[in-house]
Design a protein around this motif. Sequence first.
Motif, PDB file in Angstrom:
ATOM      1  N   SER A 164       0.821  -1.214   0.000  1.00  0.00           N
ATOM      2  CA  SER A 164       0.000   0.000   0.000  1.00  0.00           C
ATOM      3  C   SER A 164       0.856   1.265   0.000  1.00  0.00           C
ATOM      4  CB  SER A 164      -0.918   0.011   1.227  1.00  0.00           C
ATOM      5  OG  SER A 164      -0.151  -0.053   2.432  1.00  0.00           O
ATOM      6  N   GLY A 165       2.169   1.100   0.167  1.00  0.00           N
ATOM      7  CA  GLY A 165       3.072   2.244   0.168  1.00  0.00           C
ATOM      8  C   GLY A 165       4.514   1.781   0.208  1.00  0.00           C
ATOM      9  N   ILE A 166       5.431   2.702   0.089  1.00  0.00           N
ATOM     10  CA  ILE A 166       6.843   2.368  -0.006  1.00  0.00           C
ATOM     11  C   ILE A 166       7.351   1.653   1.245  1.00  0.00           C
ATOM     12  CG2 ILE A 166       7.661   4.607   0.870  1.00  0.00           C
ATOM     13  CD1 ILE A 166       9.225   2.547  -2.009  1.00  0.00           C
ATOM     14  N   GLU A 167       6.790   1.972   2.403  1.00  0.00           N
ATOM     15  CA  GLU A 167       7.277   1.366   3.646  1.00  0.00           C
ATOM     16  C   GLU A 167       6.971  -0.133   3.726  1.00  0.00           C
ATOM     17  OE1 GLU A 167       5.533   3.819   6.627  1.00  0.00           O
ATOM     18  OE2 GLU A 167       7.110   5.353   6.504  1.00  0.00           O
ATOM     19  N   ASP A 168       6.004  -0.605   2.923  1.00  0.00           N
ATOM     20  CA  ASP A 168       5.655  -2.029   2.920  1.00  0.00           C
ATOM     21  C   ASP A 168       6.731  -2.897   2.259  1.00  0.00           C
ATOM     22  OD1 ASP A 168       3.314  -1.430   4.187  1.00  0.00           O
ATOM     23  OD2 ASP A 168       2.031  -1.654   2.414  1.00  0.00           O
ATOM     24  N   LEU A 169       7.708  -2.263   1.633  1.00  0.00           N
ATOM     25  CA  LEU A 169       8.807  -3.033   1.027  1.00  0.00           C
ATOM     26  C   LEU A 169       9.818  -3.499   2.075  1.00  0.00           C
ATOM     27  CD1 LEU A 169       9.628  -1.038  -2.234  1.00  0.00           C
ATOM     28  CD2 LEU A 169       8.421  -3.215  -2.028  1.00  0.00           C
ATOM     29  N   ASP A 170       9.690  -3.011   3.271  1.00  0.00           N
ATOM     30  CA  ASP A 170      10.632  -3.357   4.346  1.00  0.00           C
ATOM     31  C   ASP A 170      10.726  -4.880   4.493  1.00  0.00           C
ATOM     32  OD1 ASP A 170      12.342  -3.219   6.473  1.00  0.00           O
ATOM     33  OD2 ASP A 170      10.829  -2.610   7.932  1.00  0.00           O
ATOM     34  N   GLY A 171      11.951  -5.390   4.346  1.00  0.00           N
ATOM     35  CA  GLY A 171      12.212  -6.813   4.514  1.00  0.00           C
ATOM     36  C   GLY A 171      12.067  -7.642   3.257  1.00  0.00           C
ATOM     37  N   GLY A 186      17.142   2.831   2.402  1.00  0.00           N
ATOM     38  CA  GLY A 186      16.223   3.623   3.203  1.00  0.00           C
ATOM     39  C   GLY A 186      14.812   3.061   3.220  1.00  0.00           C
ATOM     40  N   THR A 187      14.521   2.126   2.323  1.00  0.00           N
ATOM     41  CA  THR A 187      13.185   1.541   2.269  1.00  0.00           C
ATOM     42  C   THR A 187      13.080   0.278   3.114  1.00  0.00           C
ATOM     43  OG1 THR A 187      13.638   0.084   0.377  1.00  0.00           O
ATOM     44  CG2 THR A 187      12.967   2.355  -0.104  1.00  0.00           C
ATOM     45  N   GLY A 188      14.218  -0.296   3.500  1.00  0.00           N
ATOM     46  CA  GLY A 188      14.218  -1.554   4.227  1.00  0.00           C
ATOM     47  C   GLY A 188      14.219  -2.771   3.328  1.00  0.00           C
ATOM     48  N   GLU A 301       3.548   9.740  -2.482  1.00  0.00           N
ATOM     49  CA  GLU A 301       4.298   8.547  -2.100  1.00  0.00           C
ATOM     50  C   GLU A 301       5.632   8.449  -2.839  1.00  0.00           C
ATOM     51  OE1 GLU A 301       4.357   5.369   0.632  1.00  0.00           O
ATOM     52  OE2 GLU A 301       2.958   7.034   0.354  1.00  0.00           O
ATOM     53  N   THR A 302       5.657   8.920  -4.100  1.00  0.00           N
ATOM     54  CA  THR A 302       6.921   8.918  -4.846  1.00  0.00           C
ATOM     55  C   THR A 302       7.926   9.867  -4.203  1.00  0.00           C
ATOM     56  OG1 THR A 302       5.799   8.364  -6.926  1.00  0.00           O
ATOM     57  CG2 THR A 302       7.996   9.319  -7.090  1.00  0.00           C
ATOM     58  N   ALA A 303       7.487  11.059  -3.836  1.00  0.00           N
ATOM     59  CA  ALA A 303       8.368  12.011  -3.151  1.00  0.00           C
ATOM     60  C   ALA A 303       8.819  11.448  -1.808  1.00  0.00           C
ATOM     61  CB  ALA A 303       7.656  13.342  -2.958  1.00  0.00           C
ATOM     62  N   LYS A 304       7.928  10.736  -1.145  1.00  0.00           N
ATOM     63  CA  LYS A 304       8.280  10.106   0.131  1.00  0.00           C
ATOM     64  C   LYS A 304       9.395   9.095  -0.064  1.00  0.00           C
ATOM     65  CE  LYS A 304       6.090   7.548   3.952  1.00  0.00           C
ATOM     66  NZ  LYS A 304       4.795   6.965   4.411  1.00  0.00           N
ATOM     67  N   TRP A 305       9.282   8.304  -1.128  1.00  0.00           N
ATOM     68  CA  TRP A 305      10.324   7.329  -1.462  1.00  0.00           C
ATOM     69  C   TRP A 305      11.656   8.032  -1.707  1.00  0.00           C
ATOM     70  CZ3 TRP A 305      10.178   4.148  -6.668  1.00  0.00           C
ATOM     71  CH2 TRP A 305      11.309   3.334  -6.759  1.00  0.00           C
ATOM     72  N   VAL A 306      11.639   9.080  -2.534  1.00  0.00           N
ATOM     73  CA  VAL A 306      12.881   9.789  -2.873  1.00  0.00           C
ATOM     74  C   VAL A 306      13.525  10.374  -1.624  1.00  0.00           C
ATOM     75  CG1 VAL A 306      13.877  11.696  -4.179  1.00  0.00           C
ATOM     76  CG2 VAL A 306      12.050  10.323  -5.186  1.00  0.00           C
ATOM     77  N   ASN A 307      12.724  10.894  -0.737  1.00  0.00           N
ATOM     78  CA  ASN A 307      13.274  11.537   0.453  1.00  0.00           C
ATOM     79  C   ASN A 307      13.724  10.543   1.524  1.00  0.00           C
ATOM     80  OD1 ASN A 307      13.040  14.222  -0.461  1.00  0.00           O
ATOM     81  ND2 ASN A 307      10.849  14.223   0.006  1.00  0.00           N
ATOM     82  N   LEU A 308      13.345   9.276   1.369  1.00  0.00           N
ATOM     83  CA  LEU A 308      13.886   8.234   2.242  1.00  0.00           C
ATOM     84  C   LEU A 308      15.339   7.920   1.899  1.00  0.00           C
ATOM     85  CD1 LEU A 308      10.985   5.587   2.444  1.00  0.00           C
ATOM     86  CD2 LEU A 308      11.919   6.927   4.350  1.00  0.00           C
ATOM     87  N   LEU A 309      15.723   8.217   0.665  1.00  0.00           N
ATOM     88  CA  LEU A 309      17.053   7.865   0.202  1.00  0.00           C
ATOM     89  C   LEU A 309      18.111   8.745   0.852  1.00  0.00           C
ATOM     90  CD1 LEU A 309      16.331   7.554  -3.647  1.00  0.00           C
ATOM     91  CD2 LEU A 309      16.436   5.707  -1.966  1.00  0.00           C
TER      92      LEU A 309
END
Length: 351
Positions: A164-171, A186-188, A301-309
């Motif tokens: 549902s979002g970039i944080e769900d890629l963790d692991g 940065g995404t896990g 969500e795309t900007a959120k992903w970029v800023n996690l980097l």
Amino acid sequence: MKFIRGALLCAVLALPVQTHAQETINLTVASSHPTVVPWVGMIQTHFMAKTDEILAGEGNYKIEWNEAFGGQLYKANATLTSVEEGITDVGWVFSFLEQAKLPLSQGSSNAPFATSNPPLLLKVMEDLIENNEAFKNEWEQHNLKVLGLTATDLYDFYLKEPISGIEDLDGRKISAPGVLGNWLRGTGANAVDGSLPTYYTDVQTGVSDGVLSLALGALPIKLYEVAPYIARFDGGAVFSGAVAINRDTWDGLPEEVQNAMIEAGKYYTESHGKDLVERHEFALNKMVELGATIIEMPDGETAKWVNLLPDIAGEWAGPLEERGIPADAFLAAYMEGLRAAGASPVRDWDK
């Protein structure tokens, strides 16, 4: 007397006309990827066809192409050396997998989401490879001449299970080619090195849980069969390589053939950029028809992903500067070129 003159005229007209013989030049053209991958197929339909068309108009030379696409001569990890060493005369060089030998060519990949406009990106890169000495020399030092450039369409995640979002890629284990593994920091998620020829098997066998890929690559390899959930981020286009010719082969070609190939290379680059735009939506829609499910990401969500980097552009440029490679200047030229052409990068990596 008139009879004699007429007979002489007929005799002259009957003499065989001396014509200039057309010279045939034998060249091998090859790739690691199959022609169902659009930018590889366009080597046939655009670069080769345009070269043939131009030469046919002149009538002096004809190229006999020996085609070895789809890994017949070499795999994805040997695209540069195979052109450099003359295993093929002409080939597509996959710059993603040549981080050590083509460091500046990784600039756009280390400054992700700078543009989602492939034709604009290719125009900027074409200007850089013609006018930026460091970038030009990076390619030419490997005994080759660049004829056409390639880029990607937009990146999304192709997954076994939905998110549902970039944080769900963790692991999760995500296959990505070379430098693009940095986009997962940065995404896990855990990056698994791979490329289009390996993605299907990677997911099918559990080597990875999904793939960071582009629609035009995912459709022909039927990635949606094993990774049916497409988390749509519309990740920015990046420079991916070049159609190049071995320099020794190039130097042995007549100028007329060289000029034809230069013109054909520009035609290939421009056509490829347009094709990326036109086919992207078609490819996504086609995969949905074939059973895939597109998951639209929430706004921002795309900007959120970029800023996690982390500052991957700075981390990329710093070590190169220490080696005397002008990465900072190249990055600035790239980003300024994009902005001057009308792009609005999600993150100003040069600042």
